[in-house]
Scaffold this motif. Structure first.
Motif, PDB file in Angstrom:
ATOM      1  N   ALA A 195       1.765  -1.617 -10.719  1.00 11.76           N
ATOM      2  CA  ALA A 195       3.461  -1.866 -11.508  1.00 11.76           C
ATOM      3  C   ALA A 195       3.123  -1.151  -9.176  1.00 11.76           C
ATOM      4  N   ALA A 196       4.436  -1.580  -8.634  1.00 16.98           N
ATOM      5  CA  ALA A 196       4.788  -1.244  -7.386  1.00 16.98           C
ATOM      6  C   ALA A 196       6.456  -1.204  -7.350  1.00 16.98           C
ATOM      7  N   ALA A 212       1.040  -1.515  -0.008  1.00 15.08           N
ATOM      8  CA  ALA A 212      -0.202  -0.375   0.056  1.00 15.08           C
ATOM      9  C   ALA A 212       0.807   0.692   0.359  1.00 15.08           C
ATOM     10  N   ALA A 213       1.855   1.400   0.906  1.00 11.07           N
ATOM     11  CA  ALA A 213       3.048   2.320   1.103  1.00 11.07           C
ATOM     12  C   ALA A 213       3.397   2.649   0.051  1.00 11.07           C
ATOM     13  N   ALA A 214       4.143   1.126  -1.014  1.00  5.63           N
ATOM     14  CA  ALA A 214       4.343   1.664  -2.943  1.00  5.63           C
ATOM     15  C   ALA A 214       3.433   2.238  -3.881  1.00  5.63           C
ATOM     16  N   LEU A 215       2.161   1.705  -3.239  1.00  4.92           N
ATOM     17  CA  LEU A 215       1.303   2.448  -4.500  1.00  4.92           C
ATOM     18  C   LEU A 215       0.719   4.052  -3.953  1.00  4.92           C
ATOM     19  N   GLY A 216       1.086   4.191  -2.872  1.00  2.95           N
ATOM     20  CA  GLY A 216       1.469   6.099  -2.288  1.00  2.95           C
ATOM     21  C   GLY A 216       0.069   5.536  -1.280  1.00  2.95           C
ATOM     22  N   PHE A 217      -0.478   4.584  -0.909  1.00  3.01           N
ATOM     23  CA  PHE A 217      -1.696   4.324   0.505  1.00  3.01           C
ATOM     24  C   PHE A 217      -1.434   4.330   2.157  1.00  3.01           C
ATOM     25  N   SER A 218      -1.568   4.464   2.419  1.00  7.92           N
ATOM     26  CA  SER A 218      -1.540   4.231   3.675  1.00  7.92           C
ATOM     27  C   SER A 218      -3.033   3.512   4.984  1.00  7.92           C
ATOM     28  N   THR A 219      -2.193   2.288   5.149  1.00 13.27           N
ATOM     29  CA  THR A 219      -2.963   1.176   5.944  1.00 13.27           C
ATOM     30  C   THR A 219      -2.519   1.107   7.142  1.00 13.27           C
ATOM     31  N   ARG A 220      -3.479   0.406   7.710  1.00 12.44           N
ATOM     32  CA  ARG A 220      -2.604   0.089   9.100  1.00 12.44           C
ATOM     33  C   ARG A 220      -3.406  -1.516   9.284  1.00 12.44           C
ATOM     34  N   LEU A 221      -4.563  -1.829   8.521  1.00 12.63           N
ATOM     35  CA  LEU A 221      -5.038  -3.029   8.664  1.00 12.63           C
ATOM     36  C   LEU A 221      -5.362  -3.183  10.237  1.00 12.63           C
ATOM     37  N   GLY A 222      -5.649  -2.413  11.153  1.00 12.55           N
ATOM     38  CA  GLY A 222      -5.312  -2.323  12.070  1.00 12.55           C
ATOM     39  C   GLY A 222      -6.177  -3.169  13.283  1.00 12.55           C
ATOM     40  N   ALA A 223      -7.388  -3.785  12.852  1.00 13.59           N
ATOM     41  CA  ALA A 223      -8.420  -4.435  13.806  1.00 13.59           C
ATOM     42  C   ALA A 223      -7.969  -5.804  14.035  1.00 13.59           C
ATOM     43  N   GLN A 270     -12.676   6.075  -6.699  1.00 12.93           N
ATOM     44  CA  GLN A 270     -12.875   4.423  -7.457  1.00 12.93           C
ATOM     45  C   GLN A 270     -11.004   4.223  -8.160  1.00 12.93           C
ATOM     46  N   VAL A 271     -10.246   5.182  -7.964  1.00  9.25           N
ATOM     47  CA  VAL A 271      -9.148   5.464  -8.215  1.00  9.25           C
ATOM     48  C   VAL A 271      -7.792   3.733  -7.715  1.00  9.25           C
ATOM     49  N   PHE A 272      -8.333   3.518  -5.642  1.00 15.65           N
ATOM     50  CA  PHE A 272      -8.173   3.270  -5.534  1.00 15.65           C
ATOM     51  C   PHE A 272      -8.952   2.105  -5.428  1.00 15.65           C
TER      52      PHE A 272
END
Length: 116
Positions: A68-69, A24-35, A56-58
């Motif tokens: 590509a990442a 996700a970080a390599a694609l420019g997004f942030s997630t914790r997947l925290g649950a 929609q892009v996400f």
């Protein structure tokens, strides 16, 4: 104003959580997947999940052609995506919490600690 009109639930096996966060970080997004999740809602997490409202892009990155990442082989990205549970619905269809809970139930998982 940009419309975040997609409700997105992502659930991944615990074994690939860190790889998915890095992707996700390599694609420019942030997630914790925290649950933290498990079949019984107790013990060591077998999966992790998250919910977000998205553009929609996400959604296209999650469900379309393998992106590509940097630092990731396309085959590795495809293998990670094959293990992910991704559910996308219009935000108008149900509340965020209901969407997350529906996906947990559909996949035999419960949030550890009973939080919704």
């Amino acid at each position: 104003m940009t419309a975040y009109d997609r409700s997105v639930v992502i659930i991944v096996p615990a074994a690939i959580r860190e790889q998915v966060i890095a992707l996700a970080a390599a694609l420019g997004f942030s997630t914790r997947l925290g649950a933290p999740l498990s079949p019984t809602g107790t013990g060591t997490p077998t999966h992790y999940g998250t919910h977000t409202r998205a553009l929609q892009v996400f959604v296209d990155l999650l469900t379309g052609e393998v992106p590509a990442a940097e630092g990731f082989d396309p085959a590795d990205v495809a293998a990670l995506r094959a293990q992910m549970i991704v559910s996308v619905r219009p935000v108008s269809e149900m509340t965020d919490s209901a969407h997350f809970q529906n996906e947990l139930a559909a996949n035999g998982l419960m949030r550890i600690g009973g939080q919704s």
